[in-house]
Design a protein around this motif. Structure first.
Motif, short mmCIF file in Angstrom:
data_model
loop_
_atom_site.label_atom_id
_atom_site.label_comp_id
_atom_site.label_asym_id
_atom_site.label_seq_id
_atom_site.Cartn_x
_atom_site.Cartn_y
_atom_site.Cartn_z
N LYS A 18 45.47 43.89 73.05
CA LYS A 18 44.21 44.36 72.47
C LYS A 18 43.19 43.23 72.50
CE LYS A 18 46.05 48.29 70.80
NZ LYS A 18 45.58 49.66 71.09
N GLU A 19 41.93 43.60 72.53
CA GLU A 19 40.86 42.61 72.44
C GLU A 19 40.38 42.53 70.99
OE1 GLU A 19 36.94 41.15 74.95
OE2 GLU A 19 37.56 43.26 75.07
N ILE A 20 40.36 41.31 70.45
CA ILE A 20 39.94 41.07 69.08
C ILE A 20 38.94 39.92 69.06
CG2 ILE A 20 42.10 41.94 68.09
CD1 ILE A 20 43.00 39.05 67.71
N PRO A 21 38.24 39.70 67.96
CA PRO A 21 37.25 38.61 67.92
C PRO A 21 37.88 37.23 68.14
CG PRO A 21 36.89 40.15 66.11
CD PRO A 21 38.19 40.53 66.74
N ASN A 22 37.08 36.34 68.71
CA ASN A 22 37.53 34.96 68.87
C ASN A 22 37.81 34.33 67.51
OD1 ASN A 22 37.32 35.05 71.64
ND2 ASN A 22 35.28 34.11 71.71
N LEU A 23 38.69 33.35 67.52
CA LEU A 23 39.03 32.62 66.30
C LEU A 23 38.05 31.47 66.08
CD1 LEU A 23 42.89 32.38 66.89
CD2 LEU A 23 41.65 34.12 65.59
N GLU A 24 37.80 31.15 64.83
CA GLU A 24 36.89 30.06 64.49
C GLU A 24 37.60 29.06 63.59
OE1 GLU A 24 33.98 29.45 65.78
OE2 GLU A 24 34.07 31.31 66.97
N PRO A 25 37.69 27.81 64.01
CA PRO A 25 38.43 26.81 63.22
C PRO A 25 37.70 26.43 61.94
CG PRO A 25 37.35 25.77 65.09
CD PRO A 25 37.14 27.25 65.25
N GLU A 26 38.48 26.25 60.88
CA GLU A 26 37.95 25.75 59.63
C GLU A 26 38.20 24.24 59.54
OE1 GLU A 26 39.62 28.07 56.48
OE2 GLU A 26 38.62 29.92 57.13
N ARG A 27 37.91 23.66 58.41
CA ARG A 27 38.06 22.20 58.24
C ARG A 27 39.49 21.76 58.55
NH1 ARG A 27 39.47 18.89 53.92
NH2 ARG A 27 39.67 20.73 52.58
N GLY A 28 39.63 20.77 59.41
CA GLY A 28 40.93 20.23 59.77
C GLY A 28 41.66 21.02 60.83
N GLU A 29 41.07 22.14 61.28
CA GLU A 29 41.75 22.98 62.27
C GLU A 29 41.22 22.73 63.67
OE1 GLU A 29 43.16 27.02 59.97
OE2 GLU A 29 41.17 27.01 60.90
N VAL A 30 42.07 23.08 64.63
CA VAL A 30 41.73 22.98 66.05
C VAL A 30 41.97 24.33 66.69
CG1 VAL A 30 42.36 21.89 68.25
CG2 VAL A 30 42.34 20.53 66.14
N ARG A 31 41.03 24.76 67.53
CA ARG A 31 41.27 25.97 68.33
C ARG A 31 41.75 25.56 69.71
NH1 ARG A 31 36.42 30.07 69.44
NH2 ARG A 31 36.03 28.69 71.22
N VAL A 32 42.80 26.22 70.14
CA VAL A 32 43.40 25.91 71.45
C VAL A 32 43.31 27.13 72.34
CG1 VAL A 32 45.52 25.24 72.65
CG2 VAL A 32 44.99 24.24 70.40
N GLN A 33 42.80 26.93 73.56
CA GLN A 33 42.85 27.96 74.58
C GLN A 33 44.26 27.95 75.16
OE1 GLN A 33 40.14 29.92 75.22
NE2 GLN A 33 41.31 31.21 76.61
N VAL A 34 45.00 29.01 74.91
CA VAL A 34 46.43 29.02 75.22
C VAL A 34 46.66 29.31 76.71
CG1 VAL A 34 48.65 30.10 74.70
CG2 VAL A 34 46.96 29.76 72.88
N HIS A 35 47.51 28.51 77.31
CA HIS A 35 47.92 28.73 78.70
C HIS A 35 49.33 29.30 78.80
CE1 HIS A 35 44.76 26.34 81.07
NE2 HIS A 35 44.35 26.40 79.82
N ALA A 36 50.14 29.05 77.80
CA ALA A 36 51.51 29.57 77.83
C ALA A 36 52.07 29.65 76.43
CB ALA A 36 52.41 28.67 78.69
N SER A 37 52.90 30.66 76.20
CA SER A 37 53.69 30.78 74.99
C SER A 37 55.12 31.04 75.43
CB SER A 37 53.15 31.92 74.11
OG SER A 37 53.84 31.96 72.87
N ALA A 38 56.01 31.34 74.49
CA ALA A 38 57.41 31.58 74.85
C ALA A 38 58.04 32.53 73.86
CB ALA A 38 58.19 30.26 74.90
N LEU A 39 59.08 33.22 74.30
CA LEU A 39 59.78 34.18 73.46
C LEU A 39 60.86 33.50 72.64
CD1 LEU A 39 58.35 36.14 75.46
CD2 LEU A 39 60.40 37.56 75.34
N ASN A 40 61.11 34.08 71.46
CA ASN A 40 62.22 33.69 70.61
C ASN A 40 62.85 34.93 70.01
OD1 ASN A 40 62.10 30.54 70.28
ND2 ASN A 40 59.98 31.25 70.17
N ARG A 41 64.10 34.83 69.60
CA ARG A 41 64.77 35.99 68.99
C ARG A 41 64.01 36.48 67.76
NH1 ARG A 41 68.43 38.79 72.08
NH2 ARG A 41 69.30 37.28 73.56
N ALA A 42 63.36 35.57 67.07
CA ALA A 42 62.57 35.97 65.91
C ALA A 42 61.47 36.95 66.29
CB ALA A 42 61.97 34.74 65.23
N ASP A 43 60.93 36.84 67.51
CA ASP A 43 59.89 37.76 67.96
C ASP A 43 60.44 39.18 68.07
OD1 ASP A 43 58.49 35.40 68.23
OD2 ASP A 43 58.61 35.36 70.41
N ILE A 44 61.68 39.29 68.52
CA ILE A 44 62.32 40.61 68.63
C ILE A 44 62.45 41.23 67.24
CG2 ILE A 44 64.38 41.85 69.37
CD1 ILE A 44 62.93 40.60 71.72
#
Length: 331
Positions: A18-44
């Protein structure tokens, strides 16, 4: 931005892009343009409705790890610059084009690793490192039994135990070709639990002494045999309960062997503990990736739009190593 949103729970088909609004970092936060993620059993389990994220949000997005490029800084961020290649651990949100995280939860991607390789590190290597060092108090010369040795955490634990000086590393699986992979990574003994009782093999391999540390993902089905296989003063770390969590326990064995049974999870821990773990891991373990002494093992990559297929592949238990999602174009 585009993200995989859970609007209902169920089989892999509920995973919708789905398309949702871009994220905006607050104080102390960093926004990262993600190139890769990975699966874990917890995701299932999260997809099935059995493992909700610790902090509710407007959009429920699975994903516990990421790798990408810093593209926006919140106020008072001093450790990172736009364009830095970074990776890290999340409580949720990795199946997306953007993630927000505190600056101290980020690590630099070693120059010899790709985004996909970096994304395959945080959840499994953090879990294995924490289980061995903090929970099991690993000491050089310890003997270690690692169940589900061909799983992501198992592969990480084999490598970490080897470089930290384990004198004996035993692993289990129900599949011989997966056990071959474990031996190639440094396992001393491999045990096919479909063909042999692992506690008996462990006792034979250790001249009836047993092992100092057991990392277990199976749970109820393995507990009694874990007690048998543990040495005096042994430490059993329960990381998951794939066979169930309810079982009887022989307390006499716990008492007579002076055993310690320790449970562990990463996702629900306080933020401060995760931050400390990240910083310790970056200092002590990340250089081993640079030197090539340990490495992430990727089984297969899928594009984000094929996330349902990736989940089915994991549920088939077809993988040895990490299943990676590629999200943005590579540099």
């Amino acid at each position: 931005m585009w993200a995989v949103i859970l609007e209902e729970y169920g089989n892999s088909e509920v995973l919708q892009l789905k398309e949702i609004p871009n994220l905006e970092p607050e104080r102390g936060e960093v926004r990262v343009q993600v190139h890769a993620s990975a699966l874990n059993r917890a995701d299932i389990e999260q997809r099935k409705g059995n493992y909700p994220p610790p902090t509710p949000s407007e959009h429920e997005i699975p994903g516990l790890e990421f790798a990408g490029v810093v593209d926006k800084l919140g106020a008072e961020v001093s450790n990172w610059r736009i364009g830095d290649r970074v990776f890290g651990l999340l409580s949720a949100g990795g199946y997306a084009e953007q993630v927000l995280t505190h600056e101290r939860m980020l690590m630099p991607i070693p120059p010899n690793l790709t985004f996909e390789q970096a994304a395959a590190i945080p959840e499994v290597f953090f879990t294995a490192y924490d289980a061995l060092t903090d929970k099991a108090n690993f000491q050089a010369g310890d003997t270690v039994l690692i169940h589900a040795g061909a799983s992501g955490v198992g592969i990480a634990a084999i490598q970490l135990a080897r470089v930290m000086g384990a004198s004996l590393i035993l692993t289990t699986s129900r599949t011989n070709w997966k056990l071959e992979k474990c031996r190639a990574l440094g396992a001393t003994y491999t045990i096919n639990t479909a063909e042999a009782e692992f506690d008996r093999v462990v006792l034979d391999a250790t001249a009836s002494r047993g092992v100092d540390i057991i990392l277990d993902f199976v749970g109820a089905e393995y507990l009694e045999k874990n007690l048998n296989a543990a040495a005096l003063g042994g430490r059993i770390v329960q990381i998951a309960t794939l066979s169930g969590s309810s079982t009887q326990i022989n307390l006499q064995k716990v008492l007579s062997k002076r055993l310690r049974l320790q449970g562990t999870t990463l996702r629900s821990r306080p933020f401060e503990q995760k931050m400390t773990l990240t910083q310790t891991f970056a200092k002590q373990i990340l250089p081993l990736f640079v030197d090539g002494k340990i490495k992430p093992l990727i089984d297969r990559s899928f594009q984000l739009k094929d996330v349902a297929e990736a989940h089915r592949y994991m549920e088939d238990n077809s993988n040895v190593g990490k299943i990676v999602l590629t999200i943005a174009s590579k540099e």
